[in-house]
Design a protein around this motif. Structure first.
Motif, PDB file in Angstrom:
ATOM      1  N   SER A 134       0.975  -1.130  -0.007  1.00  0.00           N
ATOM      2  CA  SER A 134      -0.053  -0.084   0.082  1.00  0.00           C
ATOM      3  C   SER A 134       0.795   1.314  -0.029  1.00  0.00           C
ATOM      4  N   GLY A 135       0.121   2.247  -0.283  1.00  0.00           N
ATOM      5  CA  GLY A 135       0.972   3.586  -0.427  1.00  0.00           C
ATOM      6  C   GLY A 135       1.875   4.040  -1.810  1.00  0.00           C
ATOM      7  N   ILE A 136       1.762   3.194  -2.586  1.00  0.00           N
ATOM      8  CA  ILE A 136       2.769   3.355  -3.818  1.00  0.00           C
ATOM      9  C   ILE A 136       1.684   3.352  -5.134  1.00  0.00           C
ATOM     10  N   GLY A 137       1.651   4.353  -5.744  1.00  0.00           N
ATOM     11  CA  GLY A 137       0.637   4.741  -6.919  1.00  0.00           C
ATOM     12  C   GLY A 137      -0.612   4.209  -6.491  1.00  0.00           C
ATOM     13  N   GLU A 138      -1.186   3.762  -8.147  1.00  0.00           N
ATOM     14  CA  GLU A 138      -2.618   3.258  -7.882  1.00  0.00           C
ATOM     15  C   GLU A 138      -2.684   1.916  -7.241  1.00  0.00           C
ATOM     16  N   SER A 139      -1.809   1.167  -7.449  1.00  0.00           N
ATOM     17  CA  SER A 139      -1.651  -0.160  -7.132  1.00  0.00           C
ATOM     18  C   SER A 139      -0.227  -0.772  -7.116  1.00  0.00           C
ATOM     19  N   ALA A 140       0.200  -1.452  -6.228  1.00  0.00           N
ATOM     20  CA  ALA A 140       1.391  -2.042  -6.170  1.00  0.00           C
ATOM     21  C   ALA A 140       1.498  -3.442  -5.353  1.00  0.00           C
ATOM     22  N   TYR A 141       2.543  -4.354  -5.928  1.00  0.00           N
ATOM     23  CA  TYR A 141       2.580  -5.578  -5.265  1.00  0.00           C
ATOM     24  C   TYR A 141       4.096  -6.062  -5.496  1.00  0.00           C
ATOM     25  N   LEU A 142       4.515  -6.981  -4.498  1.00  0.00           N
ATOM     26  CA  LEU A 142       5.696  -7.799  -4.535  1.00  0.00           C
ATOM     27  C   LEU A 142       5.669  -8.925  -5.072  1.00  0.00           C
ATOM     28  N   TRP A 143       6.425  -9.605  -5.988  1.00  0.00           N
ATOM     29  CA  TRP A 143       6.342 -11.086  -6.324  1.00  0.00           C
ATOM     30  C   TRP A 143       7.794 -11.333  -6.007  1.00  0.00           C
ATOM     31  N   GLY A 144       8.144 -11.969  -4.828  1.00  0.00           N
ATOM     32  CA  GLY A 144       9.676 -12.263  -4.648  1.00  0.00           C
ATOM     33  C   GLY A 144      10.437 -10.982  -4.651  1.00  0.00           C
ATOM     34  N   PRO A 145      11.560 -10.891  -5.203  1.00  0.00           N
ATOM     35  CA  PRO A 145      12.505  -9.881  -5.380  1.00  0.00           C
ATOM     36  C   PRO A 145      12.162  -8.959  -6.406  1.00  0.00           C
ATOM     37  N   LYS A 146      10.719  -8.944  -6.767  1.00  0.00           N
ATOM     38  CA  LYS A 146      10.228  -7.776  -7.760  1.00  0.00           C
ATOM     39  C   LYS A 146       9.290  -7.180  -7.276  1.00  0.00           C
ATOM     40  N   LEU A 147       9.167  -5.762  -7.713  1.00  0.00           N
ATOM     41  CA  LEU A 147       8.190  -4.781  -7.273  1.00  0.00           C
ATOM     42  C   LEU A 147       7.414  -4.400  -8.633  1.00  0.00           C
ATOM     43  N   TYR A 148       6.166  -4.528  -8.571  1.00  0.00           N
ATOM     44  CA  TYR A 148       5.188  -3.991  -9.748  1.00  0.00           C
ATOM     45  C   TYR A 148       4.431  -3.136  -9.301  1.00  0.00           C
ATOM     46  N   VAL A 149       4.430  -1.595  -9.943  1.00  0.00           N
ATOM     47  CA  VAL A 149       3.863  -0.541  -9.514  1.00  0.00           C
ATOM     48  C   VAL A 149       2.861   0.085 -10.802  1.00  0.00           C
ATOM     49  N   LEU A 150       1.771   0.437 -10.729  1.00  0.00           N
ATOM     50  CA  LEU A 150       0.776   0.880 -11.447  1.00  0.00           C
ATOM     51  C   LEU A 150       0.512   2.280 -11.083  1.00  0.00           C
ATOM     52  N   ASN A 151       0.857   3.449 -11.782  1.00  0.00           N
ATOM     53  CA  ASN A 151       0.255   4.741 -11.627  1.00  0.00           C
ATOM     54  C   ASN A 151       0.022   5.265 -13.049  1.00  0.00           C
ATOM     55  N   ASN A 152      -1.057   6.156 -13.084  1.00  0.00           N
ATOM     56  CA  ASN A 152      -1.417   6.932 -14.290  1.00  0.00           C
ATOM     57  C   ASN A 152      -1.519   6.185 -15.514  1.00  0.00           C
ATOM     58  N   GLY A 153      -2.085   4.973 -15.381  1.00  0.00           N
ATOM     59  CA  GLY A 153      -2.009   3.837 -16.578  1.00  0.00           C
ATOM     60  C   GLY A 153      -0.320   3.646 -17.088  1.00  0.00           C
ATOM     61  N   ARG A 154       0.567   3.668 -16.478  1.00  0.00           N
ATOM     62  CA  ARG A 154       1.865   3.188 -16.817  1.00  0.00           C
ATOM     63  C   ARG A 154       2.188   2.246 -15.551  1.00  0.00           C
ATOM     64  N   GLN A 155       3.178   1.473 -16.059  1.00  0.00           N
ATOM     65  CA  GLN A 155       3.681   0.245 -14.978  1.00  0.00           C
ATOM     66  C   GLN A 155       5.305   0.399 -14.858  1.00  0.00           C
ATOM     67  N   LEU A 156       5.663   0.197 -13.628  1.00  0.00           N
ATOM     68  CA  LEU A 156       7.111   0.328 -13.471  1.00  0.00           C
ATOM     69  C   LEU A 156       7.490  -1.326 -12.758  1.00  0.00           C
ATOM     70  N   ILE A 157       8.254  -2.035 -13.385  1.00  0.00           N
ATOM     71  CA  ILE A 157       8.881  -3.026 -12.216  1.00  0.00           C
ATOM     72  C   ILE A 157      10.463  -2.984 -12.251  1.00  0.00           C
ATOM     73  N   ILE A 158      10.727  -3.383 -10.916  1.00  0.00           N
ATOM     74  CA  ILE A 158      11.910  -3.375 -10.484  1.00  0.00           C
ATOM     75  C   ILE A 158      12.172  -4.770 -10.012  1.00  0.00           C
ATOM     76  N   PHE A 159      13.375  -5.411 -10.594  1.00  0.00           N
ATOM     77  CA  PHE A 159      13.658  -6.799 -10.479  1.00  0.00           C
ATOM     78  C   PHE A 159      15.234  -6.610 -10.262  1.00  0.00           C
ATOM     79  N   VAL A 160      15.374  -7.437  -8.709  1.00  0.00           N
ATOM     80  CA  VAL A 160      16.708  -7.691  -8.145  1.00  0.00           C
ATOM     81  C   VAL A 160      17.051  -9.101  -8.508  1.00  0.00           C
ATOM     82  N   SER A 161      18.268  -9.492  -9.090  1.00  0.00           N
ATOM     83  CA  SER A 161      18.564 -10.800  -9.171  1.00  0.00           C
ATOM     84  C   SER A 161      19.279 -11.531  -7.850  1.00  0.00           C
ATOM     85  N   THR A 162      18.107 -12.098  -7.232  1.00  0.00           N
ATOM     86  CA  THR A 162      18.477 -12.727  -5.986  1.00  0.00           C
ATOM     87  C   THR A 162      17.025 -13.481  -5.912  1.00  0.00           C
ATOM     88  N   ASP A 163      17.257 -14.580  -5.026  1.00  0.00           N
ATOM     89  CA  ASP A 163      16.224 -15.546  -4.647  1.00  0.00           C
ATOM     90  C   ASP A 163      15.589 -15.170  -3.349  1.00  0.00           C
TER      91      ASP A 163
END
Length: 186
Positions: A134-163
């Protein structure tokens, strides 16, 4: 027995060819292929999709964001506490990889147009492995070491190479999500 399996294989191949439009005339040269791709592209563009698919290549999704400058190298180095080599732009996709020889890489994918329904559908497909943030853009979630963010109809994905998603990595990704979400503009 061999004859029967050959007949079955031929029949299956014929059915698959027919189902895939195998009755279309073969392309004699590159212009024919380009014309076919052009016709397919115009059929897709009338459907409103922002994805431009070329045969044999990954989809290219239009964006006006440069993922290599979406976050400055200094911002990423400060967030992760390590120096990174110069960024490397992704091939055929709006992504950029920042690499550290000791800790691995951070990949930023930014600016792709996505609907809220499609963004949420991916989270639902992944299932219980996602964690809403919560508190990030319109919607956000973590999937392991990846963060997915939606804001203003655009997407941001940050992926870290770790398990592992450690508490420290969770805090770092969340912080970067809060920094990046306002930068996503329609």
């Amino acid at each position: 027995m061999h004859v029967r399996s050959s007949i079955v294989a031929y029949a299956a191949g014929t059915l698959m060819l027919a189902a895939c439009g195998g009755n279309a005339p073969p392309a004699d040269n590159a212009n024919d292929v380009a014309a076919f791709v052009g016709n397919s592209s115009s059929a897709r563009s009338s459907s409103g999709s922002s994805i431009d698919v070329q045969p044999g290549a990954p989809p290219v999704i239009g964006t006006n964001v440069d993922p290599c400058t979406f976050f400055s190298k200094a911002e990423l180095e400060s967030a992760f506490g390590v120096p990174f080599a110069p960024p490397k732009k992704g091939r055929g996709e709006p992504s950029c990889r920042f690499y550290n020889s000791n800790t691995g890489s951070v990949t930023v994918r930014a600016g792709e147009t996505v609907s809220k329904a499609d963004f949420d559908a991916l989270r639902e497909q992944i299932g219980a492995e996602t964690e809403r943030v919560s508190g990030i853009g319109e919607s956000a979630y973590l999937w392991g070491p990846k963060l997915y963010v939606l804001n203003n109809g655009r997407q941001l994905i940050i992926f870290v190479s770790t398990d592992q998603l450690t508490p420290q990595l969770r805090a770092t990704l969340t912080s970067l999500g809060r920094l990046g979400a306002p930068r996503l503009r329609a």
